[in-house]
Design an enzyme around this catalytic site. Structure first.
Site, PDB file in Angstrom:
ATOM      1  N   GLY A 126      36.246  35.025  42.471  1.00  0.00           N
ATOM      2  CA  GLY A 126      38.290  34.026  42.643  1.00  0.00           C
ATOM      3  C   GLY A 126      39.218  34.958  42.582  1.00  0.00           C
ATOM      4  O   GLY A 126      39.059  36.743  42.497  1.00  0.00           O
ATOM      5  N   HIS A 127      40.429  34.987  42.910  1.00  0.00           N
ATOM      6  CA  HIS A 127      41.906  35.651  43.049  1.00  0.00           C
ATOM      7  C   HIS A 127      42.953  34.844  42.263  1.00  0.00           C
ATOM      8  O   HIS A 127      43.631  35.520  42.127  1.00  0.00           O
ATOM      9  CB  HIS A 127      42.418  35.451  44.774  1.00  0.00           C
ATOM     10  CG  HIS A 127      41.394  35.753  45.640  1.00  0.00           C
ATOM     11  ND1 HIS A 127      42.307  36.003  46.730  1.00  0.00           N
ATOM     12  CD2 HIS A 127      40.405  36.772  46.169  1.00  0.00           C
ATOM     13  CE1 HIS A 127      41.001  36.363  47.882  1.00  0.00           C
ATOM     14  NE2 HIS A 127      39.988  36.564  47.420  1.00  0.00           N
TER      15      HIS A 127
END
Length: 385
Positions: A231-232
């Site tokens: 994910g970011h």
């Protein structure tokens, strides 16, 4: 004859349950069960019982676009889900609408257990192929609501955002799991905006965009025991796209682990004029396992260099504390504070931060950032005092 009502019998008499199968839902994953779910909602909202439950037995229930409105609800409604809610496999059915399951204007709604499957893989493939694709649909949204509990829910393969909390008060998300491919676009795990009193605990999020994203107008947000990756990361922003935008204040991330994520804890703002702000943020007790950008403030966000080239961010970032953060960085610059020259970051505090990069010294980078450092700080602080 004397009749004695005990407290347990009174509670039983005051509770009402609606089984979606009894109202026509089919758990075969193919039959459209939307009408049965709306019928259960209508009956639950009309009930005067103190405890009203909608029960979803094991099975896969196909739902099209569904709106649960609180306009005529007389009491609190609880969903107990032992099955899976499934979106249409043809992504065009929902993508043009932009939303799948929405709760609007509700009070005291609780969701316990269950899985929602957005079946977004087809849309992701369309986007990966560079075709002309719709943006996609959010799987679950609460809007203009209060007193919400979401516990033990799993969201998988959403077309875009998994869970959105918009313009809400007092929302408790606990034990939520989010799963999507690491290269799935715009599939934020939990997005909070224009809301106050939101708590997110014991969440495990694997997705292709932000694990948790925080939009304008968010205040009093608490996140604890969060596992993110892929994910970011956890992102405040992007902010500052509009001039008269609400600020973000009093945000806490405590006890979180980032594994192989693009970012760890991030604040990002558009490089354009804005009256927005970020203040009163605490990132504490955090472990980084090869996060690409463990600590980052990016005030020059301008995707594709469109809509802001040559501008600078007007969002003011202040009073942000990074405390007890340790682990490994996947890039040599482990701390990056790229702040606005128009509205420099102030009150940035580093307190016991220890980040390493392979066998090389980790580095820090600062632009227009003022603050202080205490305890062990590695890499060395570049903040201006």
């Amino acid at each position: 004859m004397t009749v004695i009502l005990t407290s347990s019998s009174l509670a039983l008499a005051a509770s009402t349950s609606f089984n979606v199968v009894a109202l026509g839902a089919k758990g075969d994953g193919r039959t459209d069960s939307t009408r049965a779910f709306l019928s259960a909602w209508s009956s639950a909202c009309a009930s005067t019982s103190t405890a009203t439950t909608i029960y979803v037995p094991p099975g896969r229930y196909l739902l099209n676009r569904v709106l649960f409105s609180g306009q005529y609800c007389k009491g609190h409604v609880t969903f107990r889900i032992d099955g899976t809610l499934v979106a249409p496999s043809n992504y065009h059915v929902l993508a043009s609408i932009g939303k799948w399951i929405t709760f609007a204007g509700v009070r005291g709604v609780s969701i316990y257990g269950g899985t929602i499957d957005g079946q977004g893989t087809g849309l992701w493939a369309c986007k990966a192929a560079g075709k002309n694709c719709p943006f996609g649909a959010t799987s679950l949204e609460f809007t203009y609501s209060r007193g919400i509990t979401i516990s033990g829910l799993t969201s998988m393969n959403s077309q875009v955002f998994h869970i959105v909390i918009h313009n809400c008060m007092n929302v408790n998300l606990q034990g939520v799991q989010v799963t999507a491919s690491g290269n799935s676009p715009n599939t934020d795990g939990i997005h909070v905006e224009a809301s106050t009193g939101v708590t997110i605990t014991r969440a495990a999020i694997k997705t292709g965009d932000d694990c948790i994203s925080i939009g304008p107008g968010t205040t009093n947000l608490w996140m604890e025991n969060i596992n993110c990756g892929p994910g970011h990361g956890i992102s405040i922003g992007s902010l500052g796209k509009a001039m008269n935008e609400q600020g973000v204040q009093n945000v806490t991330v405590k006890t979180a682990t980032f594994t192989g994520s693009q970012n760890g804890v991030r604040i990002k703002t558009w490089a354009r004029s804005s009256k927005g702000y970020v203040k009163g943020v605490l990132f504490e007790d955090i472990t980084m396992n090869n996060a690409q950008n463990p600590i980052i403030i990016d005030q020059n966000y301008c995707p594709h260099n469109q809509g802001c080239p040559g501008q600078v961010s007007g969002v003011k970032i202040s009073d942000v504390v990074y405390k007890n953060i340790r682990g490994t960085s996947a890039s040599q610059v482990a701390m990056k504070f790229d702040c606005s020259r128009k509205a420099p970051c102030s009150g940035i505090v580093l307190d016991n931060v220890d980040l390493t990069y392979q066998n090389k010294p980790a580095l820090s980078s600062c632009t227009s950032a003022d603050g202080s450092a205490s305890g062990l700080v590695h890499p060395s602080s570049c903040l201006a005092a």
